[in-house]
Enzyme design. Structure first.
Site, PDB file in Angstrom:
ATOM      1  N   LYS A 113     -17.518 -34.080 -40.149  1.00 16.16           N
ATOM      2  CA  LYS A 113     -18.982 -34.082 -40.082  1.00 16.16           C
ATOM      3  C   LYS A 113     -19.567 -32.674 -40.158  1.00 16.16           C
ATOM      4  O   LYS A 113     -20.728 -32.496 -40.519  1.00 16.16           O
ATOM      5  CB  LYS A 113     -19.441 -34.822 -38.831  1.00 16.16           C
ATOM      6  CG  LYS A 113     -19.142 -36.313 -38.932  1.00 16.16           C
ATOM      7  CD  LYS A 113     -19.683 -37.120 -37.779  1.00 16.16           C
ATOM      8  CE  LYS A 113     -19.503 -38.609 -38.007  1.00 16.16           C
ATOM      9  NZ  LYS A 113     -18.113 -39.057 -37.833  1.00 16.16           N
TER      10      LYS A 113
HETATM   11  C1  LIG Z   1     -17.637 -40.259 -38.339  1.00 21.66           C
HETATM   12  C2  LIG Z   1     -16.160 -40.341 -38.526  1.00 21.66           C
HETATM   13  C3  LIG Z   1     -15.569 -41.285 -39.395  1.00 21.66           C
HETATM   14  C4  LIG Z   1     -16.390 -42.328 -40.141  1.00 21.66           C
HETATM   15  O1  LIG Z   1     -17.200 -41.773 -41.160  1.00 21.66           O
HETATM   16  P1  LIG Z   1     -18.389 -42.644 -41.798  1.00 21.66           P
HETATM   17  O2  LIG Z   1     -19.105 -41.719 -42.701  1.00 21.66           O
HETATM   18  O3  LIG Z   1     -19.232 -43.100 -40.639  1.00 21.66           O
HETATM   19  O4  LIG Z   1     -17.768 -43.785 -42.520  1.00 21.66           O
HETATM   20  C5  LIG Z   1     -14.197 -41.250 -39.567  1.00 21.66           C
HETATM   21  N1  LIG Z   1     -13.421 -40.372 -38.884  1.00 21.66           N
HETATM   22  C6  LIG Z   1     -13.945 -39.454 -38.037  1.00 21.66           C
HETATM   23  C7  LIG Z   1     -13.041 -38.531 -37.314  1.00 21.66           C
HETATM   24  C8  LIG Z   1     -15.326 -39.397 -37.831  1.00 21.66           C
HETATM   25  O5  LIG Z   1     -15.848 -38.497 -36.972  1.00 21.66           O
END
Ligand SMILES: *Cc1c(COP(=O)(O)O)cnc(C)c1O
Length: 465
Positions: A113
């Site tokens: 993220k």
């Molecule tokens: C947020 C997250 C996901 C999922 O991603 P999306 O974009 O919501 O599908 C997967 N793995 C980790 C470690 C995350 O923080």
């Protein structure tokens, strides 16, 4: 570049407008009016470039009219050359003859993220200064979004961030990643309640339009287009490193809200030679069920070893539906109304076929996740976090071993989910040096009852004095 809403009834905005607005006023999500495309020659030219330069070439058409080339370049350099700790920014690691992981956890909070939120913080800074406005970011987190959003916005002049977490219900590492950021503009709030209570409070604040306008409320979850946009870049970087455009590549993506994998779909639509996109889910398997049955249907939420994917409604799926429906807002509204009223809907035949043509999907439960962490470690010495392990297992199950290269997105650093990793592999993953003293740092947060009036009163007070 102009942006339109998936429900067809909101103002058409430019990139600056959609970044500041987040959600569209008609309840829909913003998408580009037309997608830019890169020729085979453009794509070939990306090979071997620094990540920030690849980002510049991929992102430039999306921000046209809102940022100059020099402004965009400066932000991308500060983000991908400055805030990430690996020279390749998003390195590929080979696990087997035809299998790779794309490590997306070398940013400040050790999860993918950061790729979007480090950049989004800089967009907010730029646009608020230009407009002479202030923004208040309000979010609820059970995990990685909160810390990534806080790191992206800390210390920024015109932005305050209020992040709610359910008291006593997030891991100590995850809480400390948020609460040890001691800045005036960062207010962490523990709510006496569950994650759903936190989300309900956030929703109620957004639905109180007078309050929303008074404090300039905005969201940082993946309904914000800028987040999806930033994530398109690493699909181009990885695929060209492995031979695109001449050679097709497949990706397996640990999926919750459908944001990350939707970015891969956009990369494909822009001309990148992607063979299959695998939706890798844990026991919260709404998308895997949709692929199997053609029905998109809400289910119960289970707690798993991969908590950042413990989601049963994948909001970005609406953006994909809009494309399936030939970019017709009326059809999307019909689907979404059925989801609200009846808890689900059946995809029309042609839409279901198109879904299956682009994606594969697999559900991976906790026992399989742990077994995959163990098997990968034994075969290669590589320590994968539980989210990544879900992706690796889904890639093995859905994609042929000798077809297009199989790339799994490694979405989090194993030390973020240390307990699960130790249990499965016997290895204790260590936090990177910049976080080694996390457990000793000072924390700052306040606790509030599950009460909307108390929350709004605190937000009106602003940041810490
Ligand atoms: C947020 C997250 C996901 C999922 O991603 P999306 O974009 O919501 O599908 C997967 N793995 C980790 C470690 C995350 O923080």
């Amino acid at each position: 570049m102009k942006y339109i809403s998936t429900r067809g009834q909101a103002d058409i905005l430019d990139f600056e407008g959609v970044t500041m607005a987040g959600l569209a006023r008609d309840g829909g999500l913003y998408v580009p009016e037309a997608l830019p495309s890169l020729s085979a020659e453009d794509i070939r030219a990306l090979r071997g470039l620094p990540y920030a330069e690849i980002a510049f070439r991929v992102i430039r058409p999306f921000v046209e009219g809102s940022l100059t080339d020099a402004e965009l370049k400066a932000m991308l350099d500060a983000t991908y050359a400055g805030a990430f700790r690996h020279a390749a920014t998003a390195p590929l690691v080979q696990l087997a003859p035809n299998d790779w992981v794309l490590e997306l956890f070398h940013g400040p909070t050790l999860a993918f993220k950061d790729f979007a939120l480090q950049l989004l913080g800089r967009f907010f800074d730029h646009f608020t200064a230009k407009r002479g406005e202030r923004l208040t970011i309000l979010g609820a987190t059970s995990g990685d979004t909160g810390s990534a959003a806080i790191e992206g916005c800390r210390g920024r002049d015109n932005v305050s961030i209020f992040m709610l977490h359910p008291k006593g219900r997030v891991s100590e590492v995850q809480r400390r990643q948020m609460t040890t950021v001691i800045e005036k503009n960062v207010v962490n709030i523990a709510i006496d309640g569950t994650f759903d209570d936190c989300q309900a409070l956030v929703k109620a604040c957004f639905n109180d339009h007078a309050f929303r306008d008074r404090v300039g409320l905005t969201a940082v979850n993946s309904i914000n287009w800028a987040r999806v946009m930033a994530q398109i870049v690493y699909y181009f970087a990885a695929a060209t490193a492995l031979g695109a455009p001449e050679r097709a590549v497949s990706f397996s993506v640990p999926t919750g809200n459908f944001g990350d994998i939707f970015a891969g779909y956009i990369a494909k639509r822009m001309g990148l030679n992607i063979d299959k996109l695998v939706i890798a889910t844990n026991s919260n398997d709404i998308l895997a069920r949709t692929l199997k049955t053609g029905r998109y249907e809400r289910g119960d939420v289970f707690a798993t070893l991969s908590p950042s994917m413990d989601i049963q409604i994948s909001s970005n799926f609406e953006r994909f539906l809009f494309d399936l429906a030939g970019r017709d807002g009326d059809t999307v509204r019909r689907y979404m109304d059925a989801l609200t009223a009846e808890g689900g809907f059946a995809l029309e035949g042609a839409h279901y076929d198109a879904l299956k043509a682009t994606f594969a999907a697999e559900r991976v439960d906790d026992a399989q996740t742990a077994a995959t962490m163990k098997a990968v470690h034994e075969a290669t010495g590589y320590v994968a976090d539980p989210h990544t392990a879900v992706g690796i297992k889904a890639a093995e199950d859905c994609l042929p071993a000798t077809g297009a290269p199989r790339v799994t997105l490694a979405t989090a650093h194993p030390a973020k989910f240390g307990d699960a990793v130790i249990k499965a592999t016997g290895v204790t993953p260590t936090l990177p040096a910049h976080m080694a003293d996390l457990m000793d740092r000072e924390e700052r947060y306040l606790t509030l009852a599950n009460d909307m009036a108390a929350l709004q009163a605190r937000i009106l007070e602003g940041g810490w004095s």
